[in-house]
Each structure stands twice: as structure tokens, then as C-alpha cells.
Motif scaffolding. Structure first.
Motif, PDB file in Angstrom:
ATOM      1  N   UNK A   9       4.439  -9.677   9.425  1.00 41.09           N
ATOM      2  CA  UNK A   9       4.336  -8.876  10.697  1.00 41.09           C
ATOM      3  C   UNK A   9       3.648  -7.613  10.174  1.00 41.09           C
ATOM      4  N   UNK A  10       3.396  -6.901  11.116  1.00 40.07           N
ATOM      5  CA  UNK A  10       2.940  -5.395  10.580  1.00 40.07           C
ATOM      6  C   UNK A  10       3.775  -4.637  10.209  1.00 40.07           C
ATOM      7  N   UNK A  11       5.188  -4.773  10.585  1.00 39.21           N
ATOM      8  CA  UNK A  11       6.202  -3.980   9.955  1.00 39.21           C
ATOM      9  C   UNK A  11       6.895  -4.233   8.591  1.00 39.21           C
ATOM     10  N   UNK A  12       6.466  -5.443   7.982  1.00 39.24           N
ATOM     11  CA  UNK A  12       6.834  -6.087   6.880  1.00 39.24           C
ATOM     12  C   UNK A  12       6.685  -5.019   5.649  1.00 39.24           C
ATOM     13  N   UNK A  13       7.303  -4.932   4.503  1.00 41.73           N
ATOM     14  CA  UNK A  13       7.026  -4.254   3.626  1.00 41.73           C
ATOM     15  C   UNK A  13       5.659  -4.533   2.851  1.00 41.73           C
ATOM     16  N   UNK A  14       4.970  -3.393   2.557  1.00 44.35           N
ATOM     17  CA  UNK A  14       3.764  -3.626   1.788  1.00 44.35           C
ATOM     18  C   UNK A  14       3.951  -3.440   0.231  1.00 44.35           C
ATOM     19  N   UNK A  15       3.231  -4.176  -0.486  1.00 41.55           N
ATOM     20  CA  UNK A  15       3.173  -4.166  -1.971  1.00 41.55           C
ATOM     21  C   UNK A  15       1.855  -4.840  -2.393  1.00 41.55           C
ATOM     22  N   UNK A  16       0.743  -3.934  -2.491  1.00 43.02           N
ATOM     23  CA  UNK A  16      -0.594  -4.632  -2.999  1.00 43.02           C
ATOM     24  C   UNK A  16      -0.439  -4.919  -4.345  1.00 43.02           C
ATOM     25  N   UNK A  17      -1.286  -6.045  -4.777  1.00 45.79           N
ATOM     26  CA  UNK A  17      -1.485  -6.310  -6.131  1.00 45.79           C
ATOM     27  C   UNK A  17      -2.517  -5.862  -6.873  1.00 45.79           C
ATOM     28  N   UNK A  18      -3.521  -5.399  -5.954  1.00 52.31           N
ATOM     29  CA  UNK A  18      -4.555  -4.815  -6.919  1.00 52.31           C
ATOM     30  C   UNK A  18      -5.208  -3.654  -6.252  1.00 52.31           C
ATOM     31  N   UNK A  19      -6.021  -3.021  -6.846  1.00 53.77           N
ATOM     32  CA  UNK A  19      -6.618  -1.602  -6.464  1.00 53.77           C
ATOM     33  C   UNK A  19      -7.240  -1.853  -5.061  1.00 53.77           C
ATOM     34  N   UNK A  20      -7.917  -2.589  -4.969  1.00 50.76           N
ATOM     35  CA  UNK A  20      -8.625  -2.684  -3.475  1.00 50.76           C
ATOM     36  C   UNK A  20      -7.407  -2.547  -2.258  1.00 50.76           C
ATOM     37  N   UNK A  21      -6.592  -3.553  -2.426  1.00 50.74           N
ATOM     38  CA  UNK A  21      -5.259  -3.442  -1.542  1.00 50.74           C
ATOM     39  C   UNK A  21      -4.701  -2.044  -1.586  1.00 50.74           C
ATOM     40  N   UNK A  22      -4.296  -1.478  -2.788  1.00 46.11           N
ATOM     41  CA  UNK A  22      -3.909  -0.223  -2.609  1.00 46.11           C
ATOM     42  C   UNK A  22      -4.755   0.833  -1.955  1.00 46.11           C
ATOM     43  N   UNK A  23      -5.943   0.662  -2.313  1.00 46.24           N
ATOM     44  CA  UNK A  23      -6.785   1.573  -1.732  1.00 46.24           C
ATOM     45  C   UNK A  23      -6.788   1.667  -0.145  1.00 46.24           C
ATOM     46  N   UNK A  24      -7.092   0.296   0.207  1.00 42.16           N
ATOM     47  CA  UNK A  24      -6.940   0.279   1.874  1.00 42.16           C
ATOM     48  C   UNK A  24      -5.620   0.562   2.532  1.00 42.16           C
ATOM     49  N   UNK A  25      -4.410   0.436   1.875  1.00 41.07           N
ATOM     50  CA  UNK A  25      -3.067   0.747   2.121  1.00 41.07           C
ATOM     51  C   UNK A  25      -3.043   2.452   2.394  1.00 41.07           C
ATOM     52  N   UNK A  26      -3.618   3.185   1.264  1.00 42.14           N
ATOM     53  CA  UNK A  26      -3.723   4.362   1.135  1.00 42.14           C
ATOM     54  C   UNK A  26      -4.622   5.040   2.172  1.00 42.14           C
ATOM     55  N   UNK A  27      -5.571   4.268   2.947  1.00 35.13           N
ATOM     56  CA  UNK A  27      -6.094   4.478   4.212  1.00 35.13           C
ATOM     57  C   UNK A  27      -5.568   4.442   5.365  1.00 35.13           C
TER      58      UNK A  27
END
Length: 308
Positions: free
Chosen positions: A119-137
Motif C-alpha cells: 500500500x502507499x503507506x507501507x515503509x519504503x526502502x529502495x535497493x538501488x540508486x534509481x529507487x532511492x532517487x525516485x523516493x527523493x523526488x
């Protein structure tokens, strides 16, 4: 303001989603789609000029650094486009426009350790740079606090345009020198036709524009329905393409673990997303990914026949 006067500004015009957004433009709307030729998203002044020149009723940011593996060695470039440009867009809209924003994000913000849809409220924890950069956005929009803004996370997008998994599989399967194909079976998600994503984005966008009160930034999930591994997806591509005579033969497709096909960027093992909140909020419902794939292949075949 009348419906005839409504304008949308879409960033990332050469991407799969932007091209489908133009094709599915709602009645009573015009669209200005901008790419690198028209706007430098890494320059706040250029962003301001672009938005100011259009005076849009809705901005859709479909621009992104999406080279998942390349991002591992180009971290600065990934964060510049996926975080800083989003900050510039949201900041300008809040300070000068008040225009609603829809920003596209990804299932790769999750680590894939969950065994039920995210769900949208579940904790995030990206495994790669791409995911981390999108989360930062995503966080840039939240930090700016732009009212009437939506973040829509999606997954495994494909279309008739550009390069994507479907077109890669078709190319490899049609290669007469290739007699077998190995595809990863232990990464699970949901394929999404860019056409259905575009229709979902417009549905949410019209709701934002027609809303009477400012609302805080919100995150929703959208993909097609169902679940698949990359292997399942590849099998379906071959079956459906062969039925349509897009492929003239079938070749064996071998399931392999991701460890047999190492890539620079780690991927989540499970990234299926829960779309129910989007469906309830906007009264817009998913269709199964296999049916959507069939529709895309029908379109691809028609386009090929027209160009032959």
C-alpha cells in the motif's frame, strides 16, 4: 474557467507515458508536451519559463532518469533529474501558480521483502540508486507541500513506443540465431501498459482540477491488475505474439533465478502494489495485465502492417 480553456503541461515528452498521455487527451483539453529540446529541468529558470509560457491547469511530470543499472554509476545524474528537477517544478507551482501536479514514481521505492501487495503507506526502502532517487523526488514534493499534488507509483511499464521489456522480448524471440531464451522467475510484480496508466493519470488529473478545496500531497499506486514474474511475462508475450503472427515461431523460454543473471542494480523480489485506494478514490478500475498486453500487441501489429 471553461473546459475549452484547460491546458496540460507534460514533461518528458519522448517517454512511453507522455506519448500515451498525448494520445489519450481528454475532450476539452490541449496539451503542451516538453522534452529536453524545450526545457532544461535541471535549471530552475528554464522550468519557470516553461510553466509560465503555458499557464497550465495541470502539470504532469513524466520525465525521469530511468536507466536502472546505469544509475548505479551515475548517481549524481539520477538524483539531479529524479529529485532536484521535481523540487524545482513543485516549488515554482507552489510559489507562482497553484496548479495541480501529478508526478510519476516507481515500485522500486520498496525492498521487496513483503509477501502481500504494497500500500502507499507501507515503509519504503529502495535497493538501488534509481529507487532511492525516485523516493527523493517524492519527498521533495512532500517537503515543498504543494497542495493538490499526487504522486502515482507504477511498475513494469511497456508500450508500442521506445524500448521496453515487451519489445526486447519480441526482438530476441524473432532473432533467427537465437534458439532459447532465459528469463528471471524470482522477481514478482505487475506489467503495466502505458495506455492504461495514461488513462489513470488523466482520471486523477481531472479530479484534481475539478476539486474545490486544496488538499495535501497524496501518494497512490497504479498498475494493471494481476501478478507475474518476468518469466511469466515473457511466456505471455511469446504466446500472444505468436497467436497474432507477430512472431513466426516459438522458442524455449527457460526460467532462471536472478543470481544467474547478475545486474549492477538490485531489484525487489516482490513489488506488487495495492491499487484499491486509487480505484475507490477516482472510481477507475484496473484490467488484468494479460488482457492489456494483448491489446498492446494488437496495436503493434496494426502499426507494423500500416508501415509495411
Amino acid at each position: 474557467m471553461s473546459a475549452e480553456e484547460r491546458r496540460a503541461l507534460v514533461f518528458g515528452k519522448n517517454g512511453q507515458l507522455a506519448q500515451e498521455l498525448v494520445r489519450t487527451l481528454p475532450a476539452g483539453w490541449s496539451v503542451a508536451a516538453m522534452g529536453r529540446e524545450e526545457v532544461d529541468l535541471l535549471d530552475p529558470a528554464s522550468v519557470a519559463d516553461a510553466i509560465g509560457s503555458v499557464c497550465p491547469n495541470l502539470v504532469i511530470n513524466a520525465a525521469a532518469y530511468t536507466a536502472v543499472d546505469k544509475a548505479e554509476s551515475e548517481e549524481a545524474e539520477a538524483f539531479a533529474l529524479n529529485q532536484k528537477s521535481v523540487e524545482y517544478i513543485a516549488g515554482y507551482l507552489k510559489d507562482h501558480s497553484g496548479c495541480p501536479l501529478i508526478h510519476l514514481s516507481t515500485d522500486f521505492v520498496f525492498d521487496g521483502k513483503q509477501s502481500h501487495p504494497y500500500s502507499a503507506s507501507d515503509p519504503t526502502n529502495p535497493l538501488n540508486v534509481y529507487g532511492a532517487s525516485k523516493l527523493a523526488g517524492e519527498r521533495a514534493i512532500m517537503d515543498v507541500g504543494l497542495p493538490n499534488s499526487l504522486i502515482i507509483r507504477t511498475s513494469w511499464v511497456y508500450s508500442c513506443f521506445g524500448q521496453n521489456f515487451v519489445k526486447t522480448m519480441l526482438r530476441l524471440m524473432a532473432d533467427p540465431a537465437r534458439h532459447e531464451l532465459s528469463v528471471i522467475y524470482d522477481q514478482i510484480g505487475t506489467p503495466t501498459w502505458a495506455r492504461s496508466l495514461a488513462e489513470a493519470v488523466w482520471t486523477a488529473g481531472l479530479s484534481l482540477v475539478n476539486g474545490q478545496e486544496d488538499s495535501a500531497p497524496a501518494i497512490f499506486h497504479w498498475s494493471d491488475a494481476g501478478v507475474a514474474s518476468w518469466y511469466d511475462f515473457a511466456i505471455a508475450i511469446q504466446e500472444l505474439a505468436y497467436e497474432r503472427e507477430i512472431l513466426k515461431r516459438k522458442i524455449p523460454v527457460k526460467p532462471i533465478p536472478h543470481t544467474d543473471y547478475p545486474l549492477p542494480a538490485a531489484r525487489p523480489a516482490f513489488s506488487v502494489m495495492d491499487k484499491s485506494a486509487f480505484e475507490r478514490t477516482f472510481d477507475f478500475h484496473t484490467k488484468h495485465w494479460r488482457a492489456q498486453l494483448a491489446a498492446m500487441l494488437d496495436e503493434l501489429k496494426i502499426a507494423a502492417e500500416q508501415n509495411s
